[in-house]
Design a protein around this motif. Sequence first.
Motif, PDB file in Angstrom:
ATOM      1  N   LEU A   1       0.926  -1.203  -0.132  1.00  0.00           N
ATOM      2  CA  LEU A   1       0.071  -0.037   0.006  1.00  0.00           C
ATOM      3  C   LEU A   1       0.918   1.326  -0.023  1.00  0.00           C
ATOM      4  O   LEU A   1       0.660   2.199  -0.564  1.00  0.00           O
ATOM      5  CB  LEU A   1      -0.710  -0.178   1.152  1.00  0.00           C
ATOM      6  N   VAL A   2       1.773   1.376   0.655  1.00  0.00           N
ATOM      7  CA  VAL A   2       2.836   2.436   0.686  1.00  0.00           C
ATOM      8  C   VAL A   2       3.458   2.537  -0.531  1.00  0.00           C
ATOM      9  O   VAL A   2       3.498   3.821  -1.125  1.00  0.00           O
ATOM     10  CB  VAL A   2       3.891   2.184   1.851  1.00  0.00           C
ATOM     11  N   GLU A   3       3.694   1.420  -1.508  1.00  0.00           N
ATOM     12  CA  GLU A   3       4.370   1.712  -2.719  1.00  0.00           C
ATOM     13  C   GLU A   3       3.315   2.223  -3.682  1.00  0.00           C
ATOM     14  O   GLU A   3       3.907   3.061  -4.567  1.00  0.00           O
ATOM     15  CB  GLU A   3       4.765   0.255  -3.132  1.00  0.00           C
ATOM     16  N   ILE A   4       2.154   1.775  -3.663  1.00  0.00           N
ATOM     17  CA  ILE A   4       1.253   2.327  -4.510  1.00  0.00           C
ATOM     18  C   ILE A   4       0.781   3.562  -4.162  1.00  0.00           C
ATOM     19  O   ILE A   4       0.687   4.680  -5.306  1.00  0.00           O
ATOM     20  CB  ILE A   4      -0.247   1.448  -4.287  1.00  0.00           C
ATOM     21  N   LEU A   5       0.702   4.162  -3.018  1.00  0.00           N
ATOM     22  CA  LEU A   5       0.604   5.588  -2.597  1.00  0.00           C
ATOM     23  C   LEU A   5       1.789   6.446  -3.076  1.00  0.00           C
ATOM     24  O   LEU A   5       1.549   7.471  -3.674  1.00  0.00           O
ATOM     25  CB  LEU A   5       0.228   5.815  -1.232  1.00  0.00           C
ATOM     26  N   GLY A   6       2.917   5.650  -3.138  1.00  0.00           N
ATOM     27  CA  GLY A   6       4.222   6.432  -3.644  1.00  0.00           C
ATOM     28  C   GLY A   6       4.329   6.698  -4.738  1.00  0.00           C
ATOM     29  O   GLY A   6       4.533   7.772  -5.609  1.00  0.00           O
ATOM     30  N   LYS A   7       3.662   5.679  -5.685  1.00  0.00           N
ATOM     31  CA  LYS A   7       3.995   5.702  -7.062  1.00  0.00           C
ATOM     32  C   LYS A   7       2.837   6.766  -7.620  1.00  0.00           C
ATOM     33  O   LYS A   7       3.043   7.481  -8.752  1.00  0.00           O
ATOM     34  CB  LYS A   7       3.874   4.480  -7.629  1.00  0.00           C
ATOM     35  N   ARG A   8       1.698   6.903  -6.975  1.00  0.00           N
ATOM     36  CA  ARG A   8       0.565   8.010  -7.246  1.00  0.00           C
ATOM     37  C   ARG A   8       1.144   9.095  -6.681  1.00  0.00           C
ATOM     38  O   ARG A   8       0.353  10.133  -6.925  1.00  0.00           O
ATOM     39  CB  ARG A   8      -0.543   7.233  -6.636  1.00  0.00           C
ATOM     40  N   LYS A   9       2.273   9.234  -6.212  1.00  0.00           N
ATOM     41  CA  LYS A   9       2.684  10.547  -5.394  1.00  0.00           C
ATOM     42  C   LYS A   9       1.459  11.197  -4.586  1.00  0.00           C
ATOM     43  O   LYS A   9       1.325  12.411  -4.856  1.00  0.00           O
ATOM     44  CB  LYS A   9       3.119  11.595  -6.482  1.00  0.00           C
ATOM     45  N   SER A  10       0.914  10.422  -3.806  1.00  0.00           N
ATOM     46  CA  SER A  10      -0.326  10.789  -2.975  1.00  0.00           C
ATOM     47  C   SER A  10       0.086  11.508  -1.682  1.00  0.00           C
ATOM     48  O   SER A  10       1.036  11.054  -0.977  1.00  0.00           O
ATOM     49  CB  SER A  10      -1.054   9.616  -2.518  1.00  0.00           C
ATOM     50  N   ASN A  11      -0.369  12.554  -1.444  1.00  0.00           N
ATOM     51  CA  ASN A  11      -0.049  13.457  -0.308  1.00  0.00           C
ATOM     52  C   ASN A  11      -0.791  12.872   0.892  1.00  0.00           C
ATOM     53  O   ASN A  11      -0.636  13.228   2.098  1.00  0.00           O
ATOM     54  CB  ASN A  11      -0.626  15.027  -0.526  1.00  0.00           C
ATOM     55  N   HIS A  12      -1.660  11.744   0.710  1.00  0.00           N
ATOM     56  CA  HIS A  12      -2.332  10.980   1.908  1.00  0.00           C
ATOM     57  C   HIS A  12      -1.054  10.456   2.704  1.00  0.00           C
ATOM     58  O   HIS A  12      -1.374  10.156   3.769  1.00  0.00           O
ATOM     59  CB  HIS A  12      -3.215  10.151   1.478  1.00  0.00           C
ATOM     60  N   LEU A  13       0.159  10.105   2.022  1.00  0.00           N
ATOM     61  CA  LEU A  13       1.085   9.535   2.892  1.00  0.00           C
ATOM     62  C   LEU A  13       1.471  10.708   4.146  1.00  0.00           C
ATOM     63  O   LEU A  13       2.064  10.063   5.006  1.00  0.00           O
ATOM     64  CB  LEU A  13       2.421   9.155   2.050  1.00  0.00           C
ATOM     65  N   LEU A  14       1.538  11.695   3.776  1.00  0.00           N
ATOM     66  CA  LEU A  14       1.945  12.777   4.809  1.00  0.00           C
ATOM     67  C   LEU A  14       0.968  12.846   5.920  1.00  0.00           C
ATOM     68  O   LEU A  14       1.365  13.001   7.032  1.00  0.00           O
ATOM     69  CB  LEU A  14       2.012  14.240   4.321  1.00  0.00           C
TER      70      LEU A  14
END
Length: 249
Positions: free
Chosen positions: A180-193
């Motif tokens: 899930l972290v990798e997917i959000l990273g590839k999508r450059k998702s600010n939800h990670l922050l």
Amino acid sequence: MKAAVKRFAGLHAGGQWEFLKSSEFTGWERQEKIAFLKAVLKEELSSKTVAAAIKLLRELNYLDKFFFRQFLYHIDSSVSLAAKKAMKQTSEGNDSDCARLIKMLGEGSTPDRLLIVNCFLEGDGKLNEDALISFLCFDDPRVRETILNKISPRHELDESKLSAVLKNGGGVAWFTRAALVEILGKRKSNHLLDIVDCLLDDKNVEVKLKLIAALSQLDRGKVRPYIQRLANDAIPWVRKEARRALQTI
């Protein structure tokens, strides 16, 4: 119904095609059409007729992945493609359909799962987030690898649902969190922050390595403090990768 099926099976391929377009067939009720098409698909038919019957079932919004699954291995590509399209349509259905899809993955072998996942990811449209998360929860490395390779920023996803799983990540395995972290990273998702503090405290090395790679895709000014914290992590591999990332950003 039996008489109609027998009469249909006795027609040549062209006659079968004409019948499916005739007013006699199109005038039937939806359930009658579905029952008839399912029945004739048990007969010996030409590939053209089989593909046409599957297409009609899809257009009738017949949502049964187990039924369409039997045609995925058909020798004729027109039939297997029709089955894949039908399965993709059903994957966009309701919660009960999603539950049936998950059940099918649990019962299938790796080749079966890969077919389902490839069908699920076909095109660039809306993805069912619950189904995606469930796929990633299967302890099947080839399934996860296929998803991570084929999922695209062009797919429409509610990224907040993915980040919510990570926020409450104690209930899912490390490989699910890492994916899930990798997917959000590839999508450059600010939800990670929004959940980065939870991820910084994750005990798994792979999750932290994926986090470093994901943060490196975002705004440098925002992520540098988090990567600096990881550069002092207790895990040597994490420290090494974070310090390397700091040099590049």
